[in-house]
Design an enzyme around this catalytic site. Structure first.
Site, PDB file in Angstrom:
ATOM      1  N   HIS A 160      -6.185  -2.220   7.513  1.00  0.00           N
ATOM      2  CA  HIS A 160      -5.932  -1.279   6.724  1.00  0.00           C
ATOM      3  C   HIS A 160      -5.682  -1.735   5.318  1.00  0.00           C
ATOM      4  CE1 HIS A 160      -2.629   1.335   5.000  1.00  0.00           C
ATOM      5  NE2 HIS A 160      -3.832   2.353   5.047  1.00  0.00           N
ATOM      6  N   SER A 161      -6.091  -1.182   4.300  1.00  0.00           N
ATOM      7  CA  SER A 161      -5.945  -0.957   2.891  1.00  0.00           C
ATOM      8  C   SER A 161      -6.447  -2.514   2.526  1.00  0.00           C
ATOM      9  CB  SER A 161      -4.318  -0.965   2.749  1.00  0.00           C
ATOM     10  OG  SER A 161      -4.195  -0.943   1.208  1.00  0.00           O
ATOM     11  N   LEU A 162      -5.443  -3.346   1.952  1.00  0.00           N
ATOM     12  CA  LEU A 162      -5.974  -4.729   1.667  1.00  0.00           C
ATOM     13  C   LEU A 162      -6.197  -5.741   2.825  1.00  0.00           C
ATOM     14  CD1 LEU A 162      -5.718  -7.401  -0.314  1.00  0.00           C
ATOM     15  CD2 LEU A 162      -3.396  -7.571   0.304  1.00  0.00           C
TER      16      LEU A 162
ATOM     17  N   PHE B 120      -9.958   0.336   7.271  1.00  0.00           N
ATOM     18  CA  PHE B 120      -9.355   1.706   7.053  1.00  0.00           C
ATOM     19  C   PHE B 120      -8.961   1.821   5.479  1.00  0.00           C
ATOM     20  CE2 PHE B 120      -9.773   0.973  11.720  1.00  0.00           C
ATOM     21  CZ  PHE B 120     -10.305   2.373  12.073  1.00  0.00           C
TER      22      PHE B 120
ATOM     23  N   HIS C  38      -2.991   7.697   2.127  1.00  0.00           N
ATOM     24  CA  HIS C  38      -3.494   6.324   2.538  1.00  0.00           C
ATOM     25  C   HIS C  38      -2.707   5.701   3.499  1.00  0.00           C
ATOM     26  CE1 HIS C  38      -4.982   2.395   1.126  1.00  0.00           C
ATOM     27  NE2 HIS C  38      -3.626   1.766   1.387  1.00  0.00           N
TER      28      HIS C  38
END
Length: 557
Positions: free
Chosen positions: A331-333, A352, A435
């Site tokens: 997820h994210s980074l 994601f 987010h």
């Protein structure tokens, strides 16, 4: 003491031949930063480990099972529930899994009925090969014509098993693995001087400073490894950004996460304004950045991409990649890192809400067969239109990212994009809270009847208003760089035997003419020679010939 059996079944399990159940088996922590980048440890989630810490886990699950107190629709900030709120914030744990132990949860994942197609480097798992390739690609600035001349070997297009990204339950499970990567072990102060972590790297830290906090509060990249019930498929969940950005879980690695975020997803070292502290020294002047400097920073050992490579190698040291399927998610980074890892080794990746990672992919010069279409990359980016980070609009002086110190300036992704249009369908407003991974699971994926359609992103370019320069662009001569797969030719005045001479001529014919290099144009009386090679002949280090006979045998490999 026996560990309690907790009902961890997915709300909608699917009893099909293509479904498998995945459980957490290992957690890897790879140190990063100038002091910790050589530290790498593994935590095995065994029955013995679960039994040993059963008391802490029981308390952990009991807290997760309690309803959150509300009054007039708002959470009551009473003292007795402070720990509960901290745990919810820490884990970003989805509501669909409340009351389930993150360490024993069973997640069903379905493989696609249609096999994926991939073409990848034949020697990708040979020790030091990927590092040597990336180093050489950096030297020649990723010039595809030059890289093609070193005759890289590519596997023929082969069929591999891939996750079914069109299945809702599979997406929920992969997203849960991404969320699981944020989970911290509930610390037990009575066990503070003991550690269950096993060294898997070359560096052994001071054991007096290692306790149960290791892996949770130490700076670095973490990967949670889930294994299928038949031991034939591995899913690596890469931890995303902690703290700072809402939905990022706890802040144990927040500062280092921010450095890597700002390096990977900004145009030039997070140079947003004169008051910003940059994360590298590549900025030169207004909207002008040193491209070579940027690429070098991304490849440094203390940064997350190199840590991800080591994490993957440690996983494949216990799970043979020729015998098992390896998928990555995050997820994210963590999703962006998973995508870069998937591209490097040619393995399926599902990300994601990841920021645009196409710019980092190009700066790293990740391997790509000539003319490969995006559908052979097996990379999927799942996101929603109300997430400013995923959409690439979390920038500007008034943005939340800017206020928090994040320079999120990229919008372009590789592979496929699977986008939930919550703005158009549900009337959501663009907000950084969208987010969060638990929002994605509970309020988006599970709320839609079908999964989002996946498509190739239209032509996209990041940082179009920046000028990226290389300081050897003005050299007149085009020097020759040695082919890293073959020995460098010996000089004519060498006293080598006729056999060595003939080998030199053969090597000379395969030398590569590439982009310009200042260092290569400096005249010298002593020719360079290969000082260090891999066992299969790739030169890792070139240097000046000191006239000794040491290493001559290596030059004739």
């Amino acid at each position: 003491m026996t560990f309690p059996i907790i009902n961890n079944h997915h709300p909608n399990p699917f009893p099909t031949k293509d479904s498998q159940t995945f459980t957490l088996k290992h957690i890897y922590h790879h140190g990063t930063g100038a002091k910790n980048y050589k530290t790498h440890k593994r935590l095995d989630i065994t029955p013995q480990y679960l039994t040993k810490h059963a008391h802490q886990f029981n308390e952990f699950v009991n807290v997760l099972s309690q309803p959150r107190p509300h009054h007039n629709g708002k959470v009551v900030p009473s003292q007795e529930f402070l720990n509960l709120d901290e745990i919810y914030q820490q884990l970003d744990w989805p509501k669909v899994h409340h009351g389930k132990n993150p360490y024993t949860i069973e997640l069903p994942i379905r493989k696609s009925s249609k096999l994926g197609t991939v073409q990848r480097l034949t020697e990708r798992h040979t020790p030091n090969f990927i590092d040597s390739y990336l180093s050489y690609a950096h030297e020649v600035k990723g010039n595809p014509q030059v890289l093609n001349r070193i005759n890289l070997e590519w596997d023929d297009k082969v069929k591999i098993e891939i996750p079914d990204v069109n299945d809702k339950d599979t997406l929920v499970s992969l997203a849960t693995i991404s969320s699981n990567a944020y989970v911290k072990f509930p610390l037990d102060q009575d066990e503070k001087d003991k550690s269950d972590w096993i060294d898997v790297g070359d560096y052994i830290p001071d054991e007096g400073n290692v306790d149960l906090n290791f892996g949770w509060e130490d700076v670095g990249l973490r990967g949670h490894v889930f294994v299928s019930n038949d031991n034939k498929t591995i899913v690596i969940g890469v931890k995303g950004t902690s703290g700072g950005v809402p939905g990022g879980g706890s802040d144990e690695t927040g500062n280092n996460d921010k450095i890597n975020d700002n390096l990977l997803f900004s145009c030039c070292c997070a140079r947003v304004g004169y008051m910003w502290t940059t994360v590298c020294d590549c900025y030169e002047k207004t909207y002008t950045c040193n491209q070579d400097c940027l690429e070098k920073e991304l490849l440094k050992e203390d940064k997350y991409y190199q840590a991800a490579l080591d994490l993957y190698r440690n996983v494949t040291s216990i799970y043979d990649p020729n015998e098992v399927n390896i998928w990555v998610t995050g997820h994210s980074l963590g999703g962006a890192i998973a995508s870069l890892l998937g591209r490097t080794y040619g393995i399926p990746a599902v990300a994601f809400e990841a920021p645009g990672e196409m710019l980092a992919t190009k700066r790293l010069h990740l391997p790509q067969p000539p003319g490969i279409p995006k559908h052979l990359e097996n990379i999927w980016h799942v996101g929603n239109t109300a997430d400013p980070i995923y959409m690439g609009v979390c920038n500007g002086a008034s943005s939340t990212c800017n206020v928090a110190g994040y320079a999120m300036e990229t919008a372009c992704h590789t592979g496929y994009q699977c986008v939930y249009d919550v703005v158009g369908d549900k009337g959501w407003r663009v907000n950084l809270l969208n987010h969060r991974i638990h929002t994605v699971i509970d309020d988006i994926i599970l709320e839609y009847n079908d999964t989002a359609p996946c498509f190739e992103q239209p032509p996209c370019r990041d940082c179009f208003n920046w000028r990226f320069v290389s300081h050897d662009d003005d050299e007149d001569d085009e020097p020759e760089l040695p082919n890293p797969l073959r020995p460098k030719p010996k000089p004519k005045h060498s006293s080598s035997s006729s056999t060595s001479s003939s080998k030199s001529k053969s090597s000379s014919s395969s030398s590569i003419s590439t982009t310009k290099s200042k260092a290569a144009t400096v005249p010298t009386d002593k020719p360079e020679k290969c000082l260090e090679r891999t066992w299969y002949g790739w030169c890792l280090k070139w240097g000046e010939d000191d006239g000794s006979d040491d290493g001559d045998a290596n030059d004739d490999v």
